[in-house]
Design a protein around this motif. Structure first.
Motif, PDB file in Angstrom:
ATOM      1  N   ARG A 379       0.832  -0.993   0.346  1.00 13.47           N
ATOM      2  CA  ARG A 379      -0.141  -0.105  -0.134  1.00 13.47           C
ATOM      3  C   ARG A 379       1.047   1.109   0.071  1.00 13.47           C
ATOM      4  O   ARG A 379       0.865   2.070  -0.652  1.00 13.47           O
ATOM      5  CB  ARG A 379      -1.153  -0.093   1.475  1.00 13.47           C
ATOM      6  CG  ARG A 379      -1.831  -1.282   0.937  1.00 13.47           C
ATOM      7  CD  ARG A 379      -3.071  -1.012   2.000  1.00 13.47           C
ATOM      8  NE  ARG A 379      -2.421  -0.865   3.109  1.00 13.47           N
ATOM      9  CZ  ARG A 379      -2.686  -2.567   3.993  1.00 13.47           C
ATOM     10  NH1 ARG A 379      -3.201  -3.407   3.416  1.00 13.47           N
ATOM     11  NH2 ARG A 379      -2.051  -1.891   5.374  1.00 13.47           N
ATOM     12  N   THR A 383       1.602   4.043  -3.159  1.00 13.73           N
ATOM     13  CA  THR A 383       1.208   5.776  -2.604  1.00 13.73           C
ATOM     14  C   THR A 383       2.204   6.857  -2.771  1.00 13.73           C
ATOM     15  O   THR A 383       1.993   7.188  -3.304  1.00 13.73           O
ATOM     16  CB  THR A 383       0.784   5.713  -1.593  1.00 13.73           C
ATOM     17  OG1 THR A 383      -0.165   5.212  -0.385  1.00 13.73           O
ATOM     18  CG2 THR A 383       0.385   6.937  -0.635  1.00 13.73           C
ATOM     19  N   TRP A 387       2.409   9.221  -5.626  1.00 11.00           N
ATOM     20  CA  TRP A 387       2.402  10.465  -5.918  1.00 11.00           C
ATOM     21  C   TRP A 387       3.884  10.911  -6.849  1.00 11.00           C
ATOM     22  O   TRP A 387       3.857  12.031  -7.397  1.00 11.00           O
ATOM     23  CB  TRP A 387       3.472  10.799  -4.547  1.00 11.00           C
ATOM     24  CG  TRP A 387       3.832  12.393  -4.456  1.00 11.00           C
ATOM     25  CD1 TRP A 387       3.412  13.314  -4.016  1.00 11.00           C
ATOM     26  CD2 TRP A 387       5.450  12.071  -4.191  1.00 11.00           C
ATOM     27  NE1 TRP A 387       4.644  14.174  -3.816  1.00 11.00           N
ATOM     28  CE2 TRP A 387       5.390  13.531  -4.055  1.00 11.00           C
ATOM     29  CE3 TRP A 387       6.836  11.318  -4.715  1.00 11.00           C
ATOM     30  CZ2 TRP A 387       6.679  14.688  -4.179  1.00 11.00           C
ATOM     31  CZ3 TRP A 387       7.365  11.978  -4.614  1.00 11.00           C
ATOM     32  CH2 TRP A 387       7.946  13.957  -4.464  1.00 11.00           C
TER      33      TRP A 387
END
Length: 442
Positions: A379, A383, A387
């Motif tokens: 996870r 993320t 970004w």
């Protein structure tokens, strides 16, 4: 160094190696601090004013503290150092010129390093050097020198015409005991050792011992090969950058393939590989060197003529907590926010020096033959990758995750591009990563 095998012990090593300019010659220096003086571009990014330099980083490596080898990584000479020996190191330069100089590092030395002499010449294969190409290197016009503990040294320039992608041999003579050696663990190339003064020996008979690490040598720089300016590209990162999974001795790391693309395009850029296997963004480790945030100035920004840096970092920060091994400690769990903040710090520092920052997404980690992957780490990887791709904070993006992902299961690496440990890119994967880099973005 033997390439890792999918044994349990090598699995632990693999996480250990995962994803793990001065114009004055003869100068000794510490890593300089960031300057507060800057001009502001229309983009609002601060860029430090820098003079043009004729020097280009044609080859380089990131140094680390002495650490012992083992049955998986192979023996190295870092802990015992050298005494009454000559050490010959063969490296491939990424770009050419008419003059050359070397950079030596005693950053992790516990006492001054006394160098009795040094030569450079064209490699004829293995430890052999073409005799007529030997050049004596000097330091402040002296053939011998002392590098203080904690410092680096740049040699005087010597005339030697070099071509892109040719191999040079640097021979260092240590008459006195050096103590433990500042070095680079995973060279994927042989370094040779001989008793006594062998600075100008052809090398076919005298250099009979070898390891797969580099010692004290941290850079080869050239001038006269192109326009003066900022023509050095530095790749900063972990074992994806360092080349774990590539064929030893074949110059098959993705920065090597990038250098080949630049040479074919007749772009006079040098490529410096500042990857360290097991390196982290946020924490030091025994086998992976100083954290990237701490070594950025020395390994990237202090190189001559740096125009851009390419960054692959974060995989070890995410994977190390699943592997409780002395090689990777400290290994605290980190959050995606902490990693993003770390990347932002790299970007700010690069921009403050007028250097482009190019981000690489973190490679797929599920399927490795050792316990690096977890749902929580995945996870965080997703993320951070989102970004990197979408925030616009990096000047450009190389989507390694996309290149290396299995089309049938994007969380795993692509069959055919992955090494036998189920994680690192093999030669084909490294070629594909380099091919995905937009040369215009450098």
């Amino acid at each position: 160094m033997q390439n890792p095998t999918p044994s349990v012990r090598v699995a632990r090593l693999s996480i250990g190696v995962l994803a793990g300019a001065a114009l004055i010659v003869g100068i000794v220096h510490n890593s300089p601090t960031f300057s507060a003086g800057a001009a502001v571009l229309s983009s609002g990014r601060a860029v430090q004013s820098q003079p043009a330099t004729p020097w280009v980083g044609a080859w380089g490596t990131a140094v680390q503290r002495p650490v012992g080898g083992n049955e998986d990584s192979g023996v190295n000479w870092s802990q015992q150092g050298f005494a009454d020996q000559s050490v010959r190191q063969v490296v491939r330069v990424s770009t050419g010129g008419t003059s050359v100089r070397i950079r030596l590092s005693n950053v992790y030395g516990t006492k001054p390093l006394r160098l009795s002499g040094a030569t450079i010449g064209r490699s004829a294969g293995g430890a052999i050097v073409w005799p007529e190409t030997f050049r004596k290197l000097t330091f402040g016009r002296s053939t011998s020198t002392v590098v203080p503990a904690g410092r680096e040294l740049v040699s005087d320039a010597v005339p030697l015409t070099t071509s892109p992608l040719e191999r040079l041999a640097v021979t260092l003579r240590f008459a006195e005991p050096t103590g433990p050696a500042t070095f680079h663990r995973f060279a994927l190339d042989k370094t040779y050792r001989a008793k006594g003064d062998r600075l100008s020996d052809v090398g076919s008979e005298t250099f009979t011992e070898s390891t797969n690490s580099w010692y004290y040598l941290s850079g080869v720089e050239v001038a006269g090969g192109g326009r003066p300016g900022r023509n050095t590209v530095v790749t900063l990162g972990d074992s994806l950058v360092d080349g774990v999974g590539a064929t030893p001795g074949a110059d098959s790391r993705f920065p090597d393939h990038l250098a080949e693309r630049l040479a074919a395009a007749r772009r006079p850029f040098g490529v410096v590989n500042a990857g360290i296997g097991s390196n982290k963004l946020l924490n030091d480790s025994a086998c992976g060197g100083d954290k990237a945030l701490a070594r950025l100035q020395r390994d990237v920004l202090s190189r001559p003529g740096v125009r851009s840096m390419i960054v692959h970092l974060g995989a070890n920060d995410l994977g190390a907590p699943q592997v409780d091994d002395p090689c990777v400690r400290p290994n605290p769990k980190v959050t995606a926010k902490q990693l993003i903040d770390g990347h932002r710090a790299l970007i700010r520092a690069a921009h403050a020096h007028g250097v482009k920052a190019i981000g690489m997404t973190i490679l797929p980690m599920k399927g490795a033959l050792f316990p690096i992957w977890s749902e929580e780490a995945e996870r965080a990887r997703q993320t951070v990758n989102t970004w990197i791709r979408n925030s616009g904070e990096y000047d450009a993006v190389v989507d390694v995750a996309k290149v290396m992902s299995d089309p049938a299961d994007p969380l795993k690496p692509r069959p055919g591009y992955v090494f036998m440990d189920g994680l690192h890119s093999n030669d084909a994967g490294n070629h594909a990563i380099a091919a995905s880099i937009d040369l215009k973005a450098l």
